[in-house]
Design an enzyme around this catalytic site. Sequence first.
Site: not given
Ligand code: H2U
Ligand code: ZN
Length: 343
Positions: A50, A53, A75, A113, A153, A161, A164, A166, A168, A182, A317
């Site tokens: 992961c 993690c 990110n 995780h 998400n 993705s 774990h 998380h 954003q 709004e 829709e």
């Molecule tokens: P989700 O919330 O849709 O799962 O997206 C996770 C984000 O985490 C995604 O925008 C980032 C992806 O770019 N990411 C990293 O920055 N580094 C990583 O090693 C894995 C995921």
């Molecule tokens: Zn993890």
Amino acid sequence: MDVWRGNPHRRLNVLTGEYVLVSPHRAMRPWLGQVDAAPGTIRPPYDPSCSLCPGNERAGGARNPDYAGTFLFDNDFSALLPGVVSERWERENLLVAETERGVCRVLCYSPRHDLTLGEMETGAIRKVVDVWGDEYAELGALPGIRHVQIFENCGAMMGASNPHPHGQIWAEEKIPNEPAKEAACQLRHREERHSCLLCDYLDLETRENERIVWKNESFTALVPFWAVWPFEVMLVARPHRGSLPELSSSERDDLAEILRRILRAYDKVFDAPFPYSMGFHQKPTGGQDHPEWHLHAHFYPPLLRSTTIRKFMVGYEMLAQPQRDITPESSAERLRELAAKES
Ligand code: H2U
Ligand code: ZN
């Protein structure tokens, strides 16, 4: 309202100015449908593969620290970049483009995780609430930044993705479509009635007492009158607050408590886990007051009748407007029962 219960009708979303078509005659009760078996994947508390993690290497090559609580990082594949030179381009006002600057961060809620936000203890959720507030303040104070979008998400069905836990945070120069709608409705309400749209709405929903799912001292969770998704929930601050940093310590505790309550109720609607996208809407950043803005969060879960039968936003829709079969009132009733169950 009773005559409306069995008849097709459209409801106005006063927060966006858009309508949703409600067709209650098609399915009065959502949970009579067949319930399929849950996907049921058992996850380990630590997954060596992961990228979120503790101690693991991320996709971008950086290595995560051996974190014990929350962990925040830029990110590795940011949708927005801070260094873009500001430009606008147009042709006859028919082709219009403008650069957009910003910052994207990822927030791991826990080193574990195998947990979801709803499965975490209230004290640990409270720490996530604090980071959300700090990030809104920090990113919102960057030059030119006007909107900070905190979102999550959860579940592969929602495009997450990685399982774990998380979320954003995307901070940017211009106010995106949804909060912009709004903003316009809240501003108009304030100009016309000299009061706050969501304060007034919450007061009315409290009196009607039909769509409330749960409430504590500082927050109310309800299925909005205009809900689009089958088990959509809106979480509204009870005192008038524009953003997370305005919350007192006990209000933050209450936010953590109600988040846990809603997410645990969600996991009981069908077999857990219950996928969703959620996020906070807060006032624009950049120093202005914005008394019209009222802090709230939206929860948009796609499931309709089981862990595998989801609501699709297709056909009508996509081409006309959102539509739903089960009434917001029946969804609220179901969620209210589940929220009341001790977990
Ligand atoms: P989700 O919330 O849709 O799962 O997206 C996770 C984000 O985490 C995604 O925008 C980032 C992806 O770019 N990411 C990293 O920055 N580094 C990583 O090693 C894995 C995921
Ligand atoms: Zn993890």
